[in-house]
Scaffold this motif. Structure first.
Motif, PDB file in Angstrom:
ATOM      1  N   UNK A   1       0.784  -1.249   0.000  1.00 36.20           N
ATOM      2  CA  UNK A   1       0.000   0.000   0.000  1.00 36.20           C
ATOM      3  C   UNK A   1       0.809   1.291   0.000  1.00 36.20           C
ATOM      4  N   UNK A   2       1.984   1.392   0.668  1.00 32.64           N
ATOM      5  CA  UNK A   2       2.644   2.706   0.736  1.00 32.64           C
ATOM      6  C   UNK A   2       3.195   3.161  -0.607  1.00 32.64           C
ATOM      7  N   UNK A   3       3.142   4.464  -0.833  1.00 34.54           N
ATOM      8  CA  UNK A   3       3.748   5.024  -2.022  1.00 34.54           C
ATOM      9  C   UNK A   3       5.263   5.025  -1.865  1.00 34.54           C
ATOM     10  N   UNK A   4       5.956   5.055  -2.999  1.00 34.33           N
ATOM     11  CA  UNK A   4       7.415   4.994  -2.960  1.00 34.33           C
ATOM     12  C   UNK A   4       7.988   6.224  -2.272  1.00 34.33           C
ATOM     13  N   UNK A   5       7.324   7.368  -2.382  1.00 27.36           N
ATOM     14  CA  UNK A   5       7.802   8.573  -1.706  1.00 27.36           C
ATOM     15  C   UNK A   5       7.745   8.410  -0.183  1.00 27.36           C
TER      16      UNK A   5
ATOM     17  N   UNK B   1      18.107  15.309   0.800  1.00 31.18           N
ATOM     18  CA  UNK B   1      17.505  15.496  -0.520  1.00 31.18           C
ATOM     19  C   UNK B   1      18.516  15.250  -1.639  1.00 31.18           C
ATOM     20  N   UNK B   2      19.782  15.588  -1.391  1.00 31.41           N
ATOM     21  CA  UNK B   2      20.822  15.278  -2.371  1.00 31.41           C
ATOM     22  C   UNK B   2      20.974  13.769  -2.529  1.00 31.41           C
TER      23      UNK B   2
ATOM     24  N   UNK C   1      13.455  19.686  -5.172  1.00 33.03           N
ATOM     25  CA  UNK C   1      12.743  19.613  -6.447  1.00 33.03           C
ATOM     26  C   UNK C   1      13.251  18.450  -7.300  1.00 33.03           C
ATOM     27  N   UNK C   2      14.568  18.287  -7.343  1.00 33.73           N
ATOM     28  CA  UNK C   2      15.138  17.162  -8.089  1.00 33.73           C
ATOM     29  C   UNK C   2      14.702  15.829  -7.478  1.00 33.73           C
ATOM     30  N   UNK C   3      14.674  15.779  -6.135  1.00 36.95           N
ATOM     31  CA  UNK C   3      14.281  14.535  -5.470  1.00 36.95           C
ATOM     32  C   UNK C   3      12.825  14.187  -5.784  1.00 36.95           C
ATOM     33  N   UNK C   4      11.941  15.170  -5.703  1.00 33.55           N
ATOM     34  CA  UNK C   4      10.528  14.921  -5.993  1.00 33.55           C
ATOM     35  C   UNK C   4      10.330  14.504  -7.446  1.00 33.55           C
ATOM     36  N   UNK C   5      11.086  15.116  -8.332  1.00 36.59           N
ATOM     37  CA  UNK C   5      10.999  14.742  -9.746  1.00 36.59           C
ATOM     38  C   UNK C   5      11.472  13.306  -9.953  1.00 36.59           C
ATOM     39  N   UNK C   6      12.548  12.925  -9.268  1.00 32.28           N
ATOM     40  CA  UNK C   6      13.062  11.563  -9.402  1.00 32.28           C
ATOM     41  C   UNK C   6      12.100  10.544  -8.811  1.00 32.28           C
ATOM     42  N   UNK C   7      11.462  10.906  -7.702  1.00 35.07           N
ATOM     43  CA  UNK C   7      10.529   9.985  -7.064  1.00 35.07           C
ATOM     44  C   UNK C   7       9.308   9.723  -7.933  1.00 35.07           C
TER      45      UNK C   7
ATOM     46  N   UNK D   1       4.729  -2.306 -13.127  1.00 44.58           N
ATOM     47  CA  UNK D   1       3.427  -2.960 -13.224  1.00 44.58           C
ATOM     48  C   UNK D   1       2.296  -1.955 -13.413  1.00 44.58           C
ATOM     49  N   UNK D   2       2.600  -0.895 -14.142  1.00 45.39           N
ATOM     50  CA  UNK D   2       1.649   0.140 -14.480  1.00 45.39           C
ATOM     51  C   UNK D   2       1.055   0.838 -13.240  1.00 45.39           C
ATOM     52  N   UNK D   3       1.782   0.787 -12.147  1.00 47.68           N
ATOM     53  CA  UNK D   3       1.394   1.533 -10.962  1.00 47.68           C
ATOM     54  C   UNK D   3       2.339   2.707 -10.799  1.00 47.68           C
ATOM     55  N   UNK D   4       1.864   3.927 -11.011  1.00 50.68           N
ATOM     56  CA  UNK D   4       2.758   5.085 -10.848  1.00 50.68           C
ATOM     57  C   UNK D   4       3.047   5.316  -9.376  1.00 50.68           C
ATOM     58  N   UNK D   5       4.310   5.557  -9.080  1.00 50.81           N
ATOM     59  CA  UNK D   5       4.696   5.845  -7.706  1.00 50.81           C
ATOM     60  C   UNK D   5       4.830   7.340  -7.520  1.00 50.81           C
TER      61      UNK D   5
END
Length: 238
Positions: free
Chosen positions: A87-91, A143-144, A222-228, A234-238
């Motif tokens: 259930x948890x999101x990757x972020x 964040x880096x 911002x870079x971290x959020x973009x990478x996450x 499996x067609x599940x966006x994180x």
């Protein structure tokens, strides 16, 4: 959700407990011990200067490197596939890792601050600025680490980065020596050192290091959020 994820991360690290003990506690404290062995020939201000450098260097070496490796492992395709069934999101998973390793490196930071208080006294320390400086340091390095780890997505490739990046950040910064060489200000660690040293009374408080560090933290975030948001399995966006 965060607390179970932290617990899962801690349980998963049991097989690496010896490595983590050596890397996150034994080696930093051994370095600190060697730094203060010859304290009789140094002034309390000199010792505080070195120990403040130790605090930032130990975070760069252990916190940045370890978190980068763990985040890169999460973004491996096989591991993403596993998390797609949970259930948890990757972020949320990555944020729990950030909190976990922040807690694990906190003892060496507190021990370093205790040494500073012992030699210098607490009268010159601005508690509010010190807490703010530590929060900025953890946030910027965290964040880096997330940005690099998520971008690489492979712990073996990340080892090459974590092997040289902390070394570069430490060597080209005034962590253990006094210098105002202009090129050192291209290194973000230089500004983190200035924030901590101004908070403990080793130098005057200037807004420039604080603004630069806060700005870099925002950029890395911002870079971290973009990478996450770039992880799909499996067609599940994180």
């Amino acid at each position: 959700m965060i607390r179970p994820l932290i617990g899962m991360e801690l349980r998963g690290m049991r097989i690496y407990k010896t490595f983590l003990f050596v890397n996150l506690l034994l080696m930093p404290l051994a370095l600190l011990f060697m730094m203060i062995m010859d304290s009789t020939s140094r002034t309390p201000e000199d010792i505080s200067y070195l120990v403040s450098g130790f605090i930032v260097v130990s975070l760069v070496s252990s916190f940045l490197g370890t978190l980068t490796s763990r985040v890169s492992n999460v973004f491996e395709p096989s591991v993403l596939e596993l998390y797609s069934t949970l259930p948890p999101r990757i972020s949320t998973v990555v944020f729990a890792q950030f909190l976990t390793y922040s807690l694990l490196v906190l003892p060496q930071v507190l021990i370093g601050l205790a040494v500073i208080v012992y030699y210098q006294g607490a009268g010159r320390i601005n508690i509010f600025l010190l807490i703010l400086a530590l929060l900025i340091t953890f946030s910027e390095l965290g964040t880096l680490a997330v940005s690099i780890g998520a971008k690489i997505g492979n712990p073996y490739k990340a080892m090459a980065v974590t092997g040289i990046l902390p070394w570069l950040l430490v060597v080209f910064s005034p962590a253990y020596y006094r210098s105002s060489f202009p090129a050192l200000y291209l290194n973000p660690v230089t500004y983190l050192l200035s924030c901590i040293r101004s908070a403990i009374g080793l130098q005057s408080v200037s807004s420039i290091p604080w603004l630069v560090s806060a700005g870099l933290t925002g950029i890395f975030l911002l870079f971290a959020l973009r990478s996450l948001r770039s992880g799909y399995m499996l067609e599940k966006p994180f």
